[in-house]
Design a protein around this motif. Sequence first.
Motif, PDB file in Angstrom:
ATOM      1  N   PHE A  14       0.808  -1.232   0.000  1.00  0.00           N
ATOM      2  CA  PHE A  14       0.000   0.000   0.000  1.00  0.00           C
ATOM      3  C   PHE A  14       0.841   1.282   0.000  1.00  0.00           C
ATOM      4  O   PHE A  14       0.297   2.379  -0.159  1.00  0.00           O
ATOM      5  CB  PHE A  14      -0.950   0.018   1.199  1.00  0.00           C
ATOM      6  CG  PHE A  14      -1.960  -1.115   1.212  1.00  0.00           C
ATOM      7  CD1 PHE A  14      -2.746  -1.377   0.095  1.00  0.00           C
ATOM      8  CD2 PHE A  14      -2.140  -1.896   2.349  1.00  0.00           C
ATOM      9  CE1 PHE A  14      -3.696  -2.401   0.111  1.00  0.00           C
ATOM     10  CE2 PHE A  14      -3.084  -2.912   2.372  1.00  0.00           C
ATOM     11  CZ  PHE A  14      -3.856  -3.172   1.246  1.00  0.00           C
ATOM     12  N   GLY A  15       2.147   1.164   0.276  1.00  0.00           N
ATOM     13  CA  GLY A  15       3.037   2.319   0.197  1.00  0.00           C
ATOM     14  C   GLY A  15       3.079   3.220   1.422  1.00  0.00           C
ATOM     15  O   GLY A  15       3.885   4.139   1.498  1.00  0.00           O
ATOM     16  N   LYS A  16       2.193   2.983   2.412  1.00  0.00           N
ATOM     17  CA  LYS A  16       2.198   3.826   3.615  1.00  0.00           C
ATOM     18  C   LYS A  16       1.348   3.184   4.701  1.00  0.00           C
ATOM     19  O   LYS A  16       0.713   2.138   4.463  1.00  0.00           O
ATOM     20  CB  LYS A  16       1.648   5.211   3.282  1.00  0.00           C
ATOM     21  CG  LYS A  16       0.211   5.197   2.774  1.00  0.00           C
ATOM     22  CD  LYS A  16      -0.301   6.620   2.643  1.00  0.00           C
ATOM     23  CE  LYS A  16      -1.771   6.637   2.295  1.00  0.00           C
ATOM     24  NZ  LYS A  16      -2.446   7.811   2.754  1.00  0.00           N
ATOM     25  N   LEU A  17       1.352   3.811   5.856  1.00  0.00           N
ATOM     26  CA  LEU A  17       0.492   3.346   6.958  1.00  0.00           C
ATOM     27  C   LEU A  17      -0.065   4.574   7.676  1.00  0.00           C
ATOM     28  O   LEU A  17       0.689   5.402   8.170  1.00  0.00           O
ATOM     29  CB  LEU A  17       1.292   2.480   7.946  1.00  0.00           C
ATOM     30  CG  LEU A  17       0.511   1.985   9.169  1.00  0.00           C
ATOM     31  CD1 LEU A  17      -0.630   1.051   8.772  1.00  0.00           C
ATOM     32  CD2 LEU A  17       1.447   1.275  10.158  1.00  0.00           C
ATOM     33  N   ASP A  18      -1.389   4.685   7.708  1.00  0.00           N
ATOM     34  CA  ASP A  18      -2.028   5.838   8.369  1.00  0.00           C
ATOM     35  C   ASP A  18      -2.536   5.513   9.773  1.00  0.00           C
ATOM     36  O   ASP A  18      -2.490   6.361  10.664  1.00  0.00           O
ATOM     37  CB  ASP A  18      -3.224   6.326   7.543  1.00  0.00           C
ATOM     38  CG  ASP A  18      -2.814   6.842   6.183  1.00  0.00           C
ATOM     39  OD1 ASP A  18      -2.277   7.953   6.119  1.00  0.00           O
ATOM     40  OD2 ASP A  18      -3.021   6.113   5.181  1.00  0.00           O
ATOM     41  N   ILE A  19      -3.098   4.314   9.923  1.00  0.00           N
ATOM     42  CA  ILE A  19      -3.741   3.990  11.208  1.00  0.00           C
ATOM     43  C   ILE A  19      -3.325   2.581  11.641  1.00  0.00           C
ATOM     44  O   ILE A  19      -3.454   1.618  10.870  1.00  0.00           O
ATOM     45  CB  ILE A  19      -5.285   4.069  11.086  1.00  0.00           C
ATOM     46  CG1 ILE A  19      -5.718   5.480  10.652  1.00  0.00           C
ATOM     47  CG2 ILE A  19      -5.952   3.687  12.414  1.00  0.00           C
ATOM     48  CD1 ILE A  19      -7.190   5.604  10.242  1.00  0.00           C
ATOM     49  N   LEU A  20      -2.795   2.496  12.854  1.00  0.00           N
ATOM     50  CA  LEU A  20      -2.433   1.192  13.429  1.00  0.00           C
ATOM     51  C   LEU A  20      -3.407   0.884  14.561  1.00  0.00           C
ATOM     52  O   LEU A  20      -3.507   1.651  15.521  1.00  0.00           O
ATOM     53  CB  LEU A  20      -1.000   1.241  13.973  1.00  0.00           C
ATOM     54  CG  LEU A  20      -0.554   0.040  14.821  1.00  0.00           C
ATOM     55  CD1 LEU A  20      -0.551  -1.255  14.008  1.00  0.00           C
ATOM     56  CD2 LEU A  20       0.833   0.302  15.419  1.00  0.00           C
ATOM     57  N   VAL A  21      -4.128  -0.228  14.440  1.00  0.00           N
ATOM     58  CA  VAL A  21      -5.035  -0.649  15.515  1.00  0.00           C
ATOM     59  C   VAL A  21      -4.407  -1.856  16.211  1.00  0.00           C
ATOM     60  O   VAL A  21      -4.341  -2.960  15.654  1.00  0.00           O
ATOM     61  CB  VAL A  21      -6.442  -1.005  14.968  1.00  0.00           C
ATOM     62  CG1 VAL A  21      -7.357  -1.406  16.124  1.00  0.00           C
ATOM     63  CG2 VAL A  21      -7.044   0.157  14.187  1.00  0.00           C
TER      64      VAL A  21
END
Length: 280
Positions: free
Chosen positions: A85-92
């Motif tokens: 996906f090229g990035k990470l915005d939200i880590l749960v």
Amino acid sequence: MSTRFSGKVVLVTGSSNGIGRATAILFAKEGAKVTITGRNAQRLEETKQEILKAGIPEDHVLAIVTDLATEEGQDKLINETIKKFGKLDILVNNAGAAFNDAEAKTGVDQNVSIYDKIMQINLRSVVTLTQKAKKYLVEAKGEIVNVSSIAAGPQAYPALPYYAMSKSALDQYTRSAAIDLIQYGVRVNSVSPGAVATGFRQAMGMPAETYEKYTQFLQSHKECIPYGSIGQPIDIAHIIAFLGDRKLSSYIIGQTIVADGGSTLVMGMQAHNMMDILKS
Ligand code: NDP
């Protein structure tokens, strides 16, 4: 279909079942690309199928079977998410468990090997996965949502003391990480569920009929759950999405939102109708 998370990439640990599954499905339905994960390949596939059934394109979902209790598993999660996906915005940070002592010991006699196992998955994996995700979350000015529990206290929990301790330590981690990371624009918060209908007790080895008895007891005793029924995974998923949604919750930093049908507000000595008791 809502698109409030369009363009966002979300990693939900423990999404092969329960709260994590509902959360991943909700984020995906609201436009996010999601990495789903767990050790159980079949249950993880069920989560994926539910997402696809909702009409979400297959390239919005990355399913990774791995053991989160290992650092290799965590590296795999972060690396493959970034690769796809090229990035990470939200880590749960949702994955979690409790384990019964083989000799059914509770309280201070509970075997210390249980302590090690619980801390490994409920606390250490959150700490190390957060370290591994930090760079990407800083780049994205992202969010972390941890899943704690009302077991964290302040009430005692002698049946599962190490589980309770793992969650109270997690709450302190949420607060400390929140203040550390807000300087980079990354928010950290958590949700503390009460009793929720998931695979949690089954994972501890509780047979289905005993679980039924357990939920019936809780639901029929107002001093256990004033709301009168146990929570559903989606109830918690909505709160996780709220805390992951910067437009709605931007000014909440390092807090835990309790969602427990009122359980923690009831004190034993006030759960009884004293007027009636004193009359008899
Ligand atoms: P479930 O057992 O339904 O789900 C737990 C998830 O965690 C599963 O997807 C499981 O995947 C994953 N998991 C557990 N251990 C590992 C591991 N070593 N590696 C990778 N994944 C792992 O329980 P819940 O949905 O209830 O639990 C989610 C969170 O909610 C937990 O942190 C729990 O402590 C918390 N919570 C739950 C409450 C409840 O009443 N249900 C109350 C309060 C808090 P797999 O088995 O495929 O590995």
